[in-house]
Write a protein that holds these residues in place. Structure first.
Motif: not given
Length: 234
Positions: A178-187, A189-198, A223-232
């Motif tokens: 899941m990319t940073y953007a997808a997680i931010i949207r899911g948690v 709902g919207s993004a701002d300048a500090g969303s990834v750091k948060k 997944e460096l620079g991309v996002g995170y993945r939970m193990e199966d």
């Protein structure tokens, strides 16, 4: 071995296409193939596969066009297989709707594991996203969605509401990057300048509470620079 899942392989290099077909055939999957994007779209509409394995560097057009067209109407899982190793390419494909991204060259075991995980994850996604029931278990970690509780080795882990929402979201998509953007949207709902750091700050706290040591991936893989993945589950 018998398997009802049908897989479409869209790959322009004949040797790689034949190799992948042989691997999947041997493991019981039904396989159809295409050598370019136009043929891939035709085969997709004709066979309605359960999963697509897609090369991006196709001779007639970029594989990204295929992803975008499919995502206009369907949620069929797509695994990208590409020689492009830049983080930007991975993020673009995942944000466009790809379920996973495997960099060439890849091993047979990895390919089959990703296929199994993606098909399994897609089956879970067919349940309503808002379903608050059921449990997720990965080794000694258990998430009880109804009670909104996370335990490790039988001991409850005290997470904040935001931390729990991140963990629950990743677990519902276990095995999928899941990319940073997808997680931010899911948690949030919207993004701002500090969303990834948060997100990264929350993730650092989560990993510490789950018992991960520095440099160790326990339950949640970065997944460096991309996002995170939970193990199966398992």
């Amino acid at each position: 071995m018998s398997n009802k899942h049908k897989i479409l392989v869209v790959e322009d290099e004949r040797k790689i296409r034949s190799f992948m077909k042989a691997i999947l055939d041997t493991n019981g999957y039904q396989v159809v193939t295409a050598g370019d994007c136009v043929q891939g779209e035709f085969m997709y509409c004709s066979h309605r596969p359960d999963l697509v394995l897609l090369d991006l560097g196709l001779p007639d057009m970029d594989g990204m066009c295929f992803i975008q067209k499919i995502r206009l109407t369907d949620a069929t899982p797509i695994i990208v297989l590409s020689a492009r190793t830049e983080e930007g390419d991975k993020v673009e494909a995942l944000d466009a709707g790809a379920n996973d991204y495997i960099t060439k060259p890849f091993g047979t075991a990895e390919l089959l594991a990703r296929v199994r995980a993606t098909l399994r994850n897609h089956r879970y996604e067919k349940l309503e996203e808002g379903d608050s029931y059921g449990k997720y278990v990965c080794r000694d970690m258990e998430i009880d969605y109804e009670k909104r509780k996370v335990e490790v080795c039988g001991e409850e882990i005290k997470l904040t509401q935001t931390e729990y929402n991140i963990v629950a979201l990743l677990s519902r998509h276990s095995g999928r990057v899941m990319t940073y953007a997808a997680i931010i949207r899911g948690v949030w709902g919207s993004a701002d300048a500090g969303s990834v750091k948060k997100l990264q700050v929350n993730m650092a706290n989560i990993r510490k509470k789950l018992g991960s040591r520095p440099g160790e991936s326990k339950y949640i893989i970065n997944e460096l620079g991309v996002g995170y993945r939970m193990e199966d589950e398992g």
